[in-house]
Design an enzyme around this catalytic site. Structure first.
Site, PDB file in Angstrom:
ATOM      1  N   ARG A  75       8.960   3.189  11.650  1.00  0.00           N
ATOM      2  CA  ARG A  75       9.741   2.870  10.831  1.00  0.00           C
ATOM      3  C   ARG A  75      11.351   2.429  11.537  1.00  0.00           C
ATOM      4  O   ARG A  75      11.759   3.500  12.053  1.00  0.00           O
ATOM      5  CB  ARG A  75      10.002   3.818   9.643  1.00  0.00           C
ATOM      6  N   SER A  77       6.080   7.612  12.988  1.00  0.00           N
ATOM      7  CA  SER A  77       5.943   6.310  12.428  1.00  0.00           C
ATOM      8  C   SER A  77       6.994   5.306  13.352  1.00  0.00           C
ATOM      9  O   SER A  77       7.767   5.613  13.864  1.00  0.00           O
ATOM     10  CB  SER A  77       6.721   6.344  10.996  1.00  0.00           C
ATOM     11  N   ASP A  79       0.847  -1.279   0.049  1.00  0.00           N
ATOM     12  CA  ASP A  79       0.013  -0.083  -0.039  1.00  0.00           C
ATOM     13  C   ASP A  79       0.731   1.267   0.073  1.00  0.00           C
ATOM     14  O   ASP A  79       0.245   2.521  -0.157  1.00  0.00           O
ATOM     15  CB  ASP A  79      -1.061   0.029   1.324  1.00  0.00           C
ATOM     16  N   HIS A  80       2.118   1.342   0.353  1.00  0.00           N
ATOM     17  CA  HIS A  80       2.858   2.529   0.639  1.00  0.00           C
ATOM     18  C   HIS A  80       3.556   2.755  -0.791  1.00  0.00           C
ATOM     19  O   HIS A  80       4.240   4.109  -0.963  1.00  0.00           O
ATOM     20  CB  HIS A  80       3.947   2.232   1.443  1.00  0.00           C
ATOM     21  N   ARG A  89      -1.547  12.562  10.315  1.00  0.00           N
ATOM     22  CA  ARG A  89      -0.093  13.191  10.420  1.00  0.00           C
ATOM     23  C   ARG A  89      -0.191  14.597   9.538  1.00  0.00           C
ATOM     24  O   ARG A  89      -0.578  14.367   8.451  1.00  0.00           O
ATOM     25  CB  ARG A  89       0.881  12.539  10.309  1.00  0.00           C
ATOM     26  N   ASP A 136       3.833  -0.812  11.527  1.00  0.00           N
ATOM     27  CA  ASP A 136       3.273   0.394  10.994  1.00  0.00           C
ATOM     28  C   ASP A 136       2.703   1.087  12.423  1.00  0.00           C
ATOM     29  O   ASP A 136       2.057   0.256  12.758  1.00  0.00           O
ATOM     30  CB  ASP A 136       2.523   0.377   9.858  1.00  0.00           C
TER      31      ASP A 136
END
Length: 755
Positions: A645, A643, A95-96, A448, A160
Site C-alpha cells: 500500500r 503490504s 475484492d477488498h 499474514r 498488491d
C-alpha cells in the site's frame, strides 16, 4: 474466458531468441528468472549483464492488475498522467471493500450499498481508459488472475504485495505501489533493482497431512520476514514438479511474507493441465512448444549452487505440517513442536475461530482437502468446538464447489461461507465478540498474522496453517490438538481419530460458473465522465506534491521514533480505514497510529515539539505542517514490511514529513517513498538509531550534491545544547533523484508525456 491471446503470442514468439541472446550475453546457462527478466527489458535499455542486487534495470511488464483499495489512488494518479488509454492490458478487481459479517449475499449487498460511490468511480475510470473491471463478488484479485491472466514466462505488476501468487503459473509477478502501476499503464519503463536469486530445491513428495502451504511456512521460518528482500525465490526439483499449479501459487503467494521480490516455479505438466482446465488450452499449446525456455537450463538444475546466490533444500517426504505465529508469519513450528510452544509461551489454548480460504488457499484442491476433514466431524459424531468461516477465492471456485457439494459439507458442521472477497484476511471482518480487546487465539489459512491484522484486536493471537490443519483444529477447538497423533471424544463418549485428508487438484466435472463477474471496458471511452464530488468523504482528486525547493532540509521535528516491527499495517492501517483509500486527506488520519513510540512504549501518543504536549501522531503531524515545520520519521529494521500500500508513503508526504530514516527498509515501501518524492535514508551505523532523542531538531545537508552512492550528513541538535552528526545512506539512482527533485515520479511522468 481467454484474455490477451495476442499479447501472449507476441511474448512467446519473441522469447526463444531473446533467451538465446541472453545466454550468449552472460556466457553461461540461465535460470528461469533470468530468462524472463532479460526477455522483458524495456525498449532501448542497454543489453548488458546486470549485477544482481546492485544495478537498477528498466523493464516492460506485460500487464497490470489492481485491487479496489489500491486502485483508487493508482487511478487518481493515472488520471493526472495525461494518457487517454492504458498502454498495457490492465484490470481492476473489487475484492477488498466487502466486510465479512453475516454471510456471502448479505455482506455483498451491504458492501454494494456502502461503497457504491467508490465502485462507480472505479468502473467509470475503467471504462474511460480501457481497463477490465471485475465486479464486487467476482473474487479475490490473485485467484482471478491465476484463473484468467497469468501465463508462464510473462511479467506483470500488481498493486498488491500478493501479486506474486501468479508465480504458480511460472510468471514473474511483482507487487508494487500505485505509482509504479501508473508508470507501466502510461507506457513508461518500470524500474527494479536486478534481484538476487534464491534457489529452493524440493525433493521427495508431499504426503499425508502435509501440503504445499507447509513448504512456504517452512521457508518463512528459514529466511524470516526479511530474508528474501531484494531476491526472487525460484523453486525447482522433482518435488516442485509434483505440486499442483494452485499449490505452487500458495507457495509463491506467501513469498511476500519473507520480503521476496517474487517467487516462481518452472513450467511443467501441472501448469499445462491447469491452463487447459481453466479454458486456456491454446496458451498451454503455445507454452508446450517452448518448454525449455520456460524452465531453468538443465545445467542449473544439475549444479544449482553455481547459479543461485543462496540455496535451500527441503525434502518434502520428511516435511511435517507447520503452524506459524503468532504476530509474525515467520515464527515457524512443526506441528509436533507447536503444541509444546503453545504451553511454554502461555498462548490462549482455546481456539475461538478457524478461517479458511483467502487468496492464499482457496483452490479446488484446498477446499476438497479441508472438506474431507470437515466431513469426518459429522460422520464420527464430533461437535465442532470453534466458529468456522470459509472464504472462496473466486466466483468460479464458489460456484464449482457449491455444485460439487463441498460448501454443504462445511455448512453441515456450522461453517459460514462468506463472500468471494478478502474479508478477514485484511481486517475486513466484523467479528462476533463482546470484548474487542480480549486475549484469544484464532487460526487461519491466510498469509499474514500481524497484531490487529484480522480483527483489530491487538490481543488476538493469529496462527497460520494449511486449510486441512485449520479445519482439524477448528473441530477440536484447541491449539494443543495434533490431528496426526491425537484423538477426540465424540458425542457417544468414544475416542476417535481424524483420517488423513484427501483432495482433488481439479474438479472431475470441470470448472463451471454462471457469471464470472467480468465487465469489459468500452471500445471508446473518450466520452465517459468520471465524477468525483467535491464534498465526498471517500474520494478526493489529487493535487501534485511540490517539487524540491533546492535547499537542504533544516529544522525538522521528530514525529515519531518507531520501536520494533513497523509494517505498512502500522503505518497505514486497513480494516475500517479502507473506506478512505481514495481520499488522501481523510486516510492520513491513520498515519502511524499503530507504530510503537520508542520513548513511552505507547501507540498513537507522541510529543509535539512545538507545545511540549502529547497527542495522536496525525494531529502532531498536522500541527507541524500548519506551522510550516517539516518533520522526520525514524524507524527500526525492515521498516514498511508487508503490504504494497502506497498510502503508507503518500500519507507522511501529505502531512509534511520530509525524511524517513531507518535501520533498513522493506523493498516495496522504500520504492513507494521514493516515488512520492520523499527522502528515504538508512543509518550508516545502525547503532546511531539510539542517538536520536525525543526533542531533537534534525537537519539533513548535502542535498545540493545529491548523487548515487553519495551519503548525506544528518545533524541532531539536542535539547541540552549538544550536537551530534551522523552519516546516513541512500539507494537513489539518477532517475530516482529526478523523482525527488520533481516532487514525485508522477510529476515527472506528466511533464514527459506533456512534452
Amino acid at each position: 474466458m481467454l484474455f490477451d491471446l495476442d499479447l501472449i503470442q507476441r511474448v512467446y514468439a519473441a522469447m526463444p531468441q531473446r533467451v538465446k541472446n541472453a545466454r550468449a550475453l552472460l556466457g553461461r546457462p540461465l535460470t528461469l528468472s533470468e530468462k524472463i527478466l532479460y526477455s522483458h527489458l524495456f525498449e532501448g535499455e542497454e543489453f548488458k549483464p546486470y549485477s544482481r542486487g546492485d544495478d537498477y534495470v528498466n523493464f516492460a511488464p506485460d500487464r497490470v492488475a489492481m485491487q479496489d483499495a489500491t486502485a483508487q489512488m493508482a487511478l487518481l494518479q493515472f488520471m493526472n498522467a495525461g494518457r487517454s488509454r492504458t498502454a498495457v492490458p490492465s484490470t481492476v478487481h473489487c475484492d477488498h471493500l466487502i466486510q465479512a459479517h453475516s454471510g456471502a449475499q448479505a455482506d455483498l449487498d451491504a458492501a454494494l450499498d456502502q461503497n457504491r460511490e467508490v465502485f462507480d468511480f472505479l468502473q467509470s475510470v475503467s471504462n474511460k481508459y480501457g481497463i477490465g473491471f471485475w465486479k464486487p463478488g467476482a473474487g479475490i484479485i490473485h485467484q482471478v488472475v491465476l484463473e484468467n491472466y497469468a501465463f508462464p514466462g510473462g511479467m506483470m505488476i500488481g498493486t498488491d504485495s500478493h501479486t506474486v501468487n501468479a508465480g504458480g503459473l511460472g510468471m514473474i509477478a511483482i507487487g508494487v505501489g500505485g505509482a509504479d502501476a501508473v508508470d507501466v499503464m502510461s507506457g513508461m519503463a518500470w524500474e527494479l533493482k536486478m534481484p538476487r536469486l534464491i534457489g529452493v530445491k524440493l525433493t521427495g513428495r508431499l504426503n499425508g497431512w502435509t501440503s504445499a502451504k507447509d513448504v512456504i511456512l517452512k521457508v518463512a521460518g528459514i529466511l524470516t520476514v526479511k530474508g528474501g528482500t531484494g531476491a526472487i525465490v525460484e523453486y525447482f526439483g522433482e518435488g516442485a514438479d509434483a505440486i499442483s499449479a494452485t499449490g505452487k501459487g500458495t507457495i509463491c503467494n506467501m513469498g511476500a511474507e519473507i520480503g521476496a521480490t517474487t517467487s516462481i516455479f518452472g513450467y511443467d505438466e501441472k501448469m499445462s493441465v491447469y491452463l487447459r482446465e481453466t479454458g486456456r488450452a491454446v496458451v498451454a499449446d503455445l507454452a508446450d512448444q517452448i518448454t525449455a525456455d520456460l524452465r531453468s537450463d538443465e545445467e542449473v538444475y544439475q549444479n544449482p549452487e553455481k547459479y543461485y546466490d543462496q540455496l535451500i533444500e527441503i525434502n518434502l517426504s520428511e516435511l511435517e505440517p507447520h503452524i506459524n505465529g503468532p504476530f509474525t508469519p515467520d515464527a515457524a513450528y512443526g506441528i509436533s513442536e507447536f503444541v509444546k510452544i503453545v504451553k511454554e509461551k502461555n498462548y490462549p489454548l482455546t481456539l475461538e475461530v478457524g478461517l479458511i480460504g483467502s487468496c492464499t488457499n482457496s483452490s479446488y484442491e484446498d477446499l476438497t482437502r479441508a472438506a474431507s476433514v470437515a466431513r469426518q466431524a459429522k460422520q464420527k459424531k464430533l461437535k465442532v468446538k470453534s466458529e468456522f468461516i470459509i472464504t472462496p477465492g473466486s466466483e468460479q471456485i464458489r460456484y464449482t464447489t457449491e455444485r460439487d457439494g463441498l460448501l454443504d459439507v462445511f455448512e453441515d458442521i456450522g461453517g459460514v461461507v462468506m463472500a468471494n472477497a478478502c474479508g478477514p484476511c485484511i481486517g475486513q471482518w466484523k467479528r462476533h465478540t463482546n470484548d474487542p480487546e480480549r486475549k484469544n487465539s484464532i487460526i487461519t489459512s491466510f498469509n499474514r498474522n500481524f497484531a490487529k491484522r484480522n480483527d483489530g484486536n491487538p490481543n488476538t493471537h493469529g496462527f497460520v496453517a494449511s486449510p486441512e490443519i485449520v479445519t482439524a483444529m477448528t473441530i477440536a477447538g484447541s491449539l494443543t490438538f495434533n490431528p496426526l497423533t491425537d484423538k477426540l471424544q465424540n458425542e457417544n463418549g468414544e475416542w476417535v481419530s481424524l483420517d488423513m485428508p484427501e483432495g482433488l487438484e481439479l474438479p472431475p466435472d470441470g470448472f463451471e460458473v454462471r457469471d464470472a463477474g467480468y465487465v469489459a471496458p468500452m471500445e471508446d471511452g473518450s466520452d465517459v465522465r468520471v465524477v468525483v464530488k467535491p464534498d465526498s468523504s471517500r474520494l478526493q482528486l489529487l493535487q501534485p506534491f511540490p517539487a524540491w525547493d533546492g535547499n537542504d532540509m533544516m529544522g525538522l521535528r521528530l514525529l515519531i521514533k518507531a520501536k520494533g516491527k513497523c509494517t505498512t499495517d502500522h503505518i497505514s492501517m486497513a480494516g475500517p480505514w479502507l473506506r478512505f483509500r481514495g481520499h488522501l486527506d481523510n486516510i492520513s488520519d491513520n498515519l502511524l497510529i499503530g507504530a510503537v513510540n520508542y520513548y513511552n512504549g505507547k501507540t498513537n501518543f507522541v510529543k509535539n515539539g512545538l507545545t511540549g504536549g502529547y497527542d495522536a501522531v496525525p494531529a502532531v503531524a498536522r500541527a507541524y505542517k500548519a506551522a510550516g515545520v517539516g518533520s522526520i520519521v525514524v524507524g527500526d529494521e525492515n521498516y514498511g514490511e508487508g503490504s504494497s500500500r502506497e498510502h503508507a508513503a503518500m500519507e507522511p508526504r501529505h502531512l509534511g514529513v520530509k525524511v524517513v530514516l531507518v535501520k533498513s527498509f522493506a523493498r516495496i515501501h522504500e520504492t513507494n517513498l521514493k516515488k512520492q518524492g520523499m527522502l528515504a535514508l538508512t543509518f550508516a551505523d545502525k547503532a546511531d538509531y539510539d542517538k536520536v532523542r525525543e526533542d531533537d531538531i534534525v537537519s539533513v545537508s548535502g542535498l545540493k550534491d545529491f548523487a548515487p552512492g553519495r551519503p548525506f550528513l544528518l545533524t541532531l541538535d539536542h535539547a541540552d545544547g549538544t550536537t551530534e552528526s551522523l552519516v546516513v545512506n541512500h539507494t537513489y539512482n539518477q532517475s530516482q533523484i529526478e523523482w525527488f527533485m520533481a516532487g514525485s515520479a508522477l510529476n515527472l511522468i506528466r511533464r514527459q508525456i506533456g512534452e
